[in-house]
Design a protein around this motif. Structure first.
Motif, PDB file in Angstrom:
ATOM      1  N   UNK A 207      52.322  38.991  40.283  1.00 27.58           N
ATOM      2  CA  UNK A 207      53.574  38.319  40.621  1.00 27.58           C
ATOM      3  C   UNK A 207      53.346  37.020  41.378  1.00 27.58           C
ATOM      4  N   UNK A 208      52.067  36.693  41.634  1.00 28.26           N
ATOM      5  CA  UNK A 208      51.753  35.496  42.403  1.00 28.26           C
ATOM      6  C   UNK A 208      51.468  34.276  41.541  1.00 28.26           C
ATOM      7  N   UNK A 209      51.355  34.443  40.215  1.00 23.33           N
ATOM      8  CA  UNK A 209      51.098  33.290  39.361  1.00 23.33           C
ATOM      9  C   UNK A 209      51.642  33.548  37.964  1.00 23.33           C
ATOM     10  N   UNK A 210      51.856  32.465  37.223  1.00 28.34           N
ATOM     11  CA  UNK A 210      52.476  32.561  35.896  1.00 28.34           C
ATOM     12  C   UNK A 210      51.552  33.115  34.811  1.00 28.34           C
ATOM     13  N   UNK A 211      50.313  32.615  34.666  1.00 29.33           N
ATOM     14  CA  UNK A 211      49.468  33.135  33.581  1.00 29.33           C
ATOM     15  C   UNK A 211      49.079  34.591  33.831  1.00 29.33           C
ATOM     16  N   UNK A 212      48.882  35.375  32.773  1.00 31.03           N
ATOM     17  CA  UNK A 212      48.454  36.756  32.970  1.00 31.03           C
ATOM     18  C   UNK A 212      47.029  36.823  33.503  1.00 31.03           C
ATOM     19  N   UNK A 213      46.757  37.875  34.255  1.00 34.95           N
ATOM     20  CA  UNK A 213      45.409  38.120  34.743  1.00 34.95           C
ATOM     21  C   UNK A 213      44.476  38.429  33.581  1.00 34.95           C
ATOM     22  N   UNK A 214      44.980  39.205  32.624  1.00 37.15           N
ATOM     23  CA  UNK A 214      44.228  39.484  31.412  1.00 37.15           C
ATOM     24  C   UNK A 214      45.197  39.792  30.285  1.00 37.15           C
ATOM     25  N   UNK A 215      44.752  39.566  29.044  1.00 37.48           N
ATOM     26  CA  UNK A 215      45.559  39.853  27.866  1.00 37.48           C
ATOM     27  C   UNK A 215      44.737  40.700  26.914  1.00 37.48           C
TER      28      UNK A 215
END
Length: 321
Positions: A207-215
């Motif tokens: 919830x702290x940044x827009x891009x996903x941590x992993x996909x």
């Protein structure tokens, strides 16, 4: 597999057992009359020229009354509505929210009506385990939204409603390649959530940044549901359009599922799944054949490892690096 049974067609059931239907109704079945055709409660919808499909409904405790509950519904017209029981078998609308352009990036893909209004369809919802006001919405445009029930900004919309509509979105995350069908907030970390959709990917977001941590691409077809394990911080399950249920353990692999369960022999889709938080060895899944199967999990999916919570914290911390 522990059990299986076949369900009749009709209402679309959510994990919280409040049915929402494709004609926009939300109903609460009577526990006293489990086989009755009449619900114990049904919604009193505000006047509207068209009733949108209800995407999902969830139970929420009523503030200040631990023994009383509200029902929250999300729909493809972008409305998020709160209802409470008023007796005589009715649910009354008490609060309303609407997804509006004023809070969204210009690059988002949205649906336009003939009259020129833009619609931000809500397709899935999940509440934080750490903040009862915070929730994640999945959308038809493929982007998750961080939202709040405490939002005070008025929604600039001409959508009719019997209560004032507020704009709940606080933050927009990077999108999937198509509509989102399911979101799930981690019960072990306040900043982590999962999303799944028509692009066959599960995204792990902070919830702290827009891009996903992993996909993670888990299917060549749609993913219809994703759920965090209630007892294993690094485990989640996903239901695919290829007829399988996948159990994923980040401790064992960051790219491949640990176990793949064939729910349907003809590869017809699995639409929904849910862990049992009380009997943690059980996982239920429902498919396109109208069958619900309850799978009994092995102990490796029930017993938390000695450093698993710390591993989850490290996974979340990678967002900031």
């Amino acid at each position: 597999m522990a059990w299986s049974w076949t369900m009749g067609t009709g209402a679309r059931l959510s994990p919280s057992c409040v049915p929402g239907t494709w004609i926009g109704e939300a109903c609460v079945p009577s526990s006293r009359r489990p086989w009755s055709r009449s619900p114990a409660l049904s919604c009193v919808w505000p006047s509207t020229p068209r009733i949108p499909p209800t995407s999902q409904v969830v139970w929420l405790p009523e503030p200040g009354h631990s023994h009383r509950f509200q029902v929250l519904s999300v729909a493809t017209d972008g409305k998020v509505l709160l209802w409470r029981g008023i007796g005589a078998g009715q649910l009354q609308l008490t609060e309303g929210f609407a997804l509006v352009m004023q809070q969204l990036p210009r690059s988002t893909k949205l649906k336009k009506h003939p009259r020129g209004e833009t619609e931000v369809g809500a397709t899935a919802v999940a509440f934080s385990s750490f903040d009862p006001r915070l929730f994640i919405l999945g959308t038809e445009g493929g982007f998750p939204l961080k939202c709040s029930l405490a939002a005070g900004e008025a929604a600039l919309t001409r959508m009719p409603s019997s209560v004032p509509l507020r704009a709940p979105a606080q933050f927009t995350f990077s999108p999937h390649g198509g509509p989102i069908y399911s979101v799930s907030c981690s019960p072990f970390h306040r900043n982590l959530f999962l999303s799944a959709g028509t692009d066959g990917h599960v995204h792990l977001y902070s919830m702290l940044q827009a891009p996903p941590l992993t996909s993670l691409q888990l299917s060549l077809k749609y993913l219809f549901a994703v759920r965090w394990s209630p007892v294993r911080p690094l485990v989640f399950a996903a239901a695919s359009g290829e007829g399988d249920v996948q159990l994923f353990d980040f401790q064992k692999s960051s790219q491949k599922p640990t176990v793949l369960i064939k729910q349907t022999q003809d590869e017809s889709p699995v639409y929904c799944l849910e862990f049992n938080s009380q009997q943690t060895q059980l996982l239920a899944a429902g498919d396109a054949q109208g069958t619900v199967k309850v799978w009994q999990l092995s102990t490796e999916f029930m017993e938390q490892g000695p450093r698993e919570a710390e591993d989850l914290d490290r996974l979340a911390a990678e967002v900031a690096t």
